[in-house]
Every structure is written in C-alpha cells, then in structure tokens.
Design an enzyme around this catalytic site. Structure first.
Site, PDB file in Angstrom:
ATOM      1  N   LYS A 158       8.938   7.445  11.015  1.00 11.43           N
ATOM      2  CA  LYS A 158       7.496   7.343  11.317  1.00 11.43           C
ATOM      3  C   LYS A 158       7.273   6.263  12.374  1.00 11.43           C
ATOM      4  CE  LYS A 158       2.947   7.069  10.383  1.00 11.43           C
ATOM      5  NZ  LYS A 158       2.655   5.706  10.631  1.00 11.43           N
ATOM      6  N   ALA A 198       0.872  -1.179   0.000  1.00  8.70           N
ATOM      7  CA  ALA A 198       0.000   0.000   0.000  1.00  8.70           C
ATOM      8  C   ALA A 198       0.911   1.232   0.000  1.00  8.70           C
ATOM      9  CB  ALA A 198      -0.962   0.006   1.181  1.00  8.70           C
ATOM     10  N   HIS A 221       6.986   5.836   1.551  1.00  5.69           N
ATOM     11  CA  HIS A 221       7.789   4.670   1.165  1.00  5.69           C
ATOM     12  C   HIS A 221       8.761   5.057   0.036  1.00  5.69           C
ATOM     13  CE1 HIS A 221       4.029   2.444   2.611  1.00  5.69           C
ATOM     14  NE2 HIS A 221       4.982   1.907   3.351  1.00  5.69           N
TER      15      HIS A 221
HETATM   16  P1  AMP Z   1       5.121  -0.085   6.414  1.00  2.00           P
HETATM   17  O1  AMP Z   1       4.774  -0.460   5.018  1.00  2.00           O
HETATM   18  O2  AMP Z   1       4.084   0.728   7.095  1.00  2.00           O
HETATM   19  O3  AMP Z   1       5.618  -1.251   7.223  1.00  2.00           O
HETATM   20  O4  AMP Z   1       6.363   0.898   6.281  1.00  2.00           O
HETATM   21  C1  AMP Z   1       7.523   0.518   5.612  1.00  2.00           C
HETATM   22  C2  AMP Z   1       8.607   1.529   5.921  1.00  2.00           C
HETATM   23  O5  AMP Z   1       8.206   2.811   5.477  1.00  2.00           O
HETATM   24  C3  AMP Z   1       8.868   1.641   7.432  1.00  2.00           C
HETATM   25  O6  AMP Z   1      10.260   1.752   7.652  1.00  2.00           O
HETATM   26  C4  AMP Z   1       8.148   2.908   7.789  1.00  2.00           C
HETATM   27  O7  AMP Z   1       8.665   3.569   8.915  1.00  2.00           O
HETATM   28  C5  AMP Z   1       8.321   3.735   6.536  1.00  2.00           C
HETATM   29  N1  AMP Z   1       7.295   4.758   6.443  1.00  2.00           N
HETATM   30  C6  AMP Z   1       5.953   4.571   6.541  1.00  2.00           C
HETATM   31  N2  AMP Z   1       5.321   5.756   6.477  1.00  2.00           N
HETATM   32  C7  AMP Z   1       6.277   6.699   6.337  1.00  2.00           C
HETATM   33  C8  AMP Z   1       6.265   8.128   6.235  1.00  2.00           C
HETATM   34  N3  AMP Z   1       5.130   8.810   6.277  1.00  2.00           N
HETATM   35  N4  AMP Z   1       7.439   8.775   6.112  1.00  2.00           N
HETATM   36  C9  AMP Z   1       8.606   8.076   6.095  1.00  2.00           C
HETATM   37  N5  AMP Z   1       8.693   6.747   6.197  1.00  2.00           N
HETATM   38  C10 AMP Z   1       7.538   6.066   6.320  1.00  2.00           C
END
Ligand code: AMP
Length: 283
Positions: free
Chosen positions: A152, A32, A37
């Site tokens: 985040k 998603a 990301h």
């Molecule tokens: P997730 O898909 O939510 O597991 O996130 C994957 C990676 O993207 C993780 O390292 C999160 O911390 C990073 N991430 C998610 N949202 C953000 C954001 N708004 N800004 C920066 N990094 C993000």
C-alpha cells in the site's frame, strides 16, 4: 497478549525469546488497525515464533501538523482486534515518543539514491527522513529477523529495503499485498475520516488504477497519465495530487517502456481534507 510501553521491558522479554532460538517478526504500524494490518501480522505469524506489532503515531513523519493532530488513535480497539487473532505469539509495543527517540524527537537525514525525492517525497517534505528514523529506531529496539511492510505504501517499502542495505541491518524485509474494501478502496486508517459522500466517491481511485493498467498495454505512459488527469479534472469530490507511472525499482517516472523493467502506477488524491494513496502493478 503482552503489551509493552517501555523498550527495556520489551527487550527483557525478547532476550528470553532469543535464548530459545526463536525468530522475531516485526510489524510496524501507526495503529487504527484494520484488516490490512492484520494481514501483515498473519503473514508474520506464519514465518516467526514471536511477532512484535508496534503501535506508534510517529510525529516526525508528518509534514502537516493538522494531519498529525487528526490521525486516529484507537489503542483500546487496536488491542481488541489483535486479541481476536487468539495467538499468544503476538506482542504489542505501544510506546510514547520519548521511548522511541533518544533525546530530541527529530529526524535523521538520509540519502536513498533518490528514491526519497519522487512522489510522496516531493509532496510530503521530510516524510521519508521521519519514516526511516522511526523504522531504524524500531529495528534497533526490537532487533527482528524479519519485518513486514505493505505494498500500500510501496515507496516506503522500497525505502525501507534501501535503509536495510545502507545501514547493514541483518533483517529480511517482506512486502505484503494491498488489502481492499469490497468496493476496491485500499484499506487505510484514514478511511474512517472520510465523509459519507467522499467514502462513496473514493472507489473511483482504484477504478482509475485498473483502467490505467489496461490502457498501459496499448498506450504510452504519457497518454495514460493525461487520460487519468482528465478523468479527475471532471470529478466533483476527488482532487488528484499526482498520478505517476514509475519503474518499480528506481521509482523514477517512466521515459520509454522497456519490457525488461517492472512498472507501477502511483496515485495520491484528496477526498476533502483526507489524503489517500494507492498503487497498482502494471506488468
Ligand atoms: P500504517 O499504520 O498506515 O503506518 O501502516 C502500517 C503498515 O501496514 C504499513 O507497512 C502499511 O503499508 C501497511 N498497510 C496499511 N494499509 C494496508 C493495506 N490496505 N493493505 C496492506 N498493507 C497495508
């Protein structure tokens, strides 16, 4: 763009990459994908010849089965978004759970010097064992030189750093800043599940963090926390789960301000049934 479902195919490709002395960056995600990301991927592309983006909704890190069931799975549009980078250095690893886990799909138990018991650890039982298990498995599969994680999920970032330390991985962990929508809401895969009403209300979370940062200049951590709790108590749409001011390194709640320490405010809020987290650097 190459997309691998099986680790053996991915690894065969990466062996060739290594033969050319190229470096591999890893960006683990649960898909998603959004601009937050992509900012991690773009940072990784600057540092490395090849960047592996893993897209995998990891079942063992969900303490709530409803949350796991409702988590968005949008592989086709994720691949389209990554393709807009027009960069042949990006490789996607989008496996099934059986490819990431050997045998049973269960978490290993870890100890992270107490980092795992604070905040998210308190409210999401077993969450960090699940995160660390999948990250360790991904590190062993991809063998990256560098891996990129967002601030985040700041607690997760610190736990991954500890995982590398205790497991002896030779991997550099890079923390990347939080990307926000224009109204301040931290970008998240979960934002798409917000009702219109909750979406409109949720920039309040970052407003509270920014206000807390200003207040922290002159008030005690307790006073700031009480103020934030009161502001949420009066809110009709957002329910505060926790607001904590903690030491960035130990993640322990602050006792007394010490100029030598770096502090951060951490927050978790329910907007309807969608749980949102955010944080801000304080000094
Ligand atoms: P997730 O898909 O939510 O597991 O996130 C994957 C990676 O993207 C993780 O390292 C999160 O911390 C990073 N991430 C998610 N949202 C953000 C954001 N708004 N800004 C920066 N990094 C993000």
């Amino acid at each position: 763009m190459r997309v691998y479902k099986l680790k053996q195919d991915l690894q065969a490709h990466l062996e060739n990459v290594l033969k050319k002395q190229n470096t591999i960056g890893l960006v683990p995600t649960m898909g998603a994908l959004h601009q937050g990301h992509l900012s991690l991927v773009n940072t990784a592309l600057i540092d490395n010849e090849v960047v592996v983006v893993s897209i995998f909704v990891n079942p063992t890190q969900f303490n709530n089965q409803n949350d796991l069931r409702n988590y968005p799975r949008t592989l086709d549009s994720d691949l389209k978004l990554l393709a807009t980078l027009k960069n042949s250095k990006v490789i996607v690893y989008a496996p099934e759970a059986s490819d990431v886990y050997q045998g049973k799909i269960i978490s290993q138990s870890f100890g992270f010097d107490g980092l795992e018991h604070e905040m998210e650890g308190e409210f999401r039982e077993g969450h960090f064992n699940g995160v660390a298990t999948v990250v360790k498995n991904l590190f062993e599969i991809v063998k990256p030189h560098k891996a990129y994680f967002g601030e985040k999920d700041f607690q997760q970032l610190q736990i991954v750093r500890k995982l590398v330390e205790i497991s002896g991985f030779n991997i550099t962990i890079i923390g990347c800043p939080i990307l926000r929508e224009s109204d301040g809401l931290a970008m998240s895969s979960r934002n798409g599940r917000l009702t219109q009403e909750h979406r409109k209300a949720s920039p309040f979370i970052y407003e509270m963090l920014k206000a807390a940062k200003v207040k922290f200049g002159t008030k005690s951590a307790n006073e700031v926390s009480e103020w934030v709790k009161n502001e949420f108590a009066n809110h009709k749409l957002l329910a505060l789960e926790y607001f904590t001011i903690a030491n960035e390194t130990t993640l322990k709640p602050i006792k007394r301000k010490n100029k030598q320490n770096k502090y951060r405010a951490f927050i978790a809020v329910f907007a309807g049934d969608v749980r949102l987290i955010d944080n801000i650097e304080l000094n």
